[in-house]
Design a protein around this motif. Structure first.
Motif, mmCIF file in Angstrom:
data_model
loop_
_atom_site.group_PDB
_atom_site.id
_atom_site.type_symbol
_atom_site.label_atom_id
_atom_site.label_comp_id
_atom_site.label_asym_id
_atom_site.label_seq_id
_atom_site.Cartn_x
_atom_site.Cartn_y
_atom_site.Cartn_z
ATOM 1 N N HIS A 103 37.491 44.449 38.710
ATOM 2 C CA HIS A 103 36.420 43.964 39.576
ATOM 3 C C HIS A 103 35.518 45.155 39.924
ATOM 4 N N LYS A 104 34.259 45.103 39.500
ATOM 5 C CA LYS A 104 33.347 46.241 39.697
ATOM 6 C C LYS A 104 33.164 46.607 41.167
ATOM 7 N N PRO A 134 44.062 36.842 45.541
ATOM 8 C CA PRO A 134 42.901 37.023 46.434
ATOM 9 C C PRO A 134 41.550 36.793 45.754
ATOM 10 N N TYR A 135 41.537 36.752 44.415
ATOM 11 C CA TYR A 135 40.276 36.594 43.685
ATOM 12 C C TYR A 135 40.100 35.172 43.150
ATOM 13 N N TRP A 136 41.038 34.280 43.448
ATOM 14 C CA TRP A 136 40.921 32.882 43.009
ATOM 15 C C TRP A 136 39.719 32.210 43.678
ATOM 16 N N GLY A 137 39.152 31.250 42.979
ATOM 17 C CA GLY A 137 38.096 30.415 43.545
ATOM 18 C C GLY A 137 36.740 31.087 43.660
ATOM 19 N N LYS A 138 36.555 32.202 42.969
ATOM 20 C CA LYS A 138 35.289 32.938 43.043
ATOM 21 C C LYS A 138 34.528 32.952 41.713
ATOM 22 N N GLY A 139 35.010 32.169 40.737
ATOM 23 C CA GLY A 139 34.335 32.104 39.439
ATOM 24 C C GLY A 139 34.608 33.296 38.540
ATOM 25 N N ILE A 140 35.589 34.109 38.889
ATOM 26 C CA ILE A 140 35.850 35.337 38.129
ATOM 27 C C ILE A 140 36.406 35.029 36.741
ATOM 28 N N ILE A 141 37.391 34.136 36.662
ATOM 29 C CA ILE A 141 37.954 33.816 35.339
ATOM 30 C C ILE A 141 36.914 33.101 34.487
#
Length: 190
Positions: A76-77, A107-114
């Motif tokens: 994550h940048k 903690p990074y779920w639901g943010k469109g990262i995948i």
């Protein structure tokens, strides 16, 4: 294409860096690999100790060396944190097909990262690996992963009933795919 995994390129997106996994990533991988909720819908068991994670990292490093399918680590940048991985879990060059898989720290779920990472990996597959089909599967209960596949423009093909034996039970898997012409149509229309 012969050395694609041995020399896995670093890829950047708006918020992410996709790069080779290294021995320095063991603690970060253990952080999410030991989370029972993260491990709930993946094919591997929850990591109990750092040694479990070291075994995984050694496996990945060996896969790179053997030029076999192996993951990109997701960084994550914004905070420089290693937060997951994504890869072609299988690749059949003779058929020009592959399957993607991914895992992400909770903690990074639901943010469109995948979705962002997978979109770029799909682009790489069609444009750099000359694939004609990319598929993905998820446990039927994994609605989050299913939403990712839908956002990627993948088509639901069906449920593979009791298609895999994992974690003490046969699991039903939903199968999604996207074809090169569908990907090109999305790119052209965006």
């Amino acid at each position: 294409m012969k050395n694609i995994f041995k020399h896995l390129p670093t890829i950047e997106t708006k918020r992410l860096i996709l790069r080779k996994i290294t021995e320095n990533d063991v603690e970060s991988i253990f952080e999410y690999g030991s989370d029972k909720e993260v491990a709930r819908y993946v094919t591997w068991e929850t990591h109990q100790t750092l040694d479990d994670t070291k075994v995984f990292v050694d496996f990945v490093l060996n896969q790179y060396a053997l030029n076999k399918p192996a993951p990109w680590g997701i960084v994550h940048k914004a905070d420089g944190k290693f937060i997951g991985s994504i890869d072609f879990v299988s690749w059949k060059p003779q058929h020009r097909t592959a399957e993607i898989g991914y895992v992400l720290s909770r903690p990074y779920w639901g943010k469109g990262i995948i979705t962002e990472a997978a979109s770029r990996v799909i682009q790489f597959g069609f444009e750099e690996m000359d694939l004609v089909r990319i598929q993905a599967k998820c446990f039927t209960a994994n609605r989050g992963s299913e939403r990712v596949m839908e956002k990627l423009g993948m088509t639901y093909e069906g449920t593979i009933r009791k298609g895999i034996y994992l974690k003490g039970a046969h699991q039903d898997m939903k199968l999604y795919s996207i074809l090169k012409e569908e990907y090109e149509s999305q790119v052209h229309n965006s």
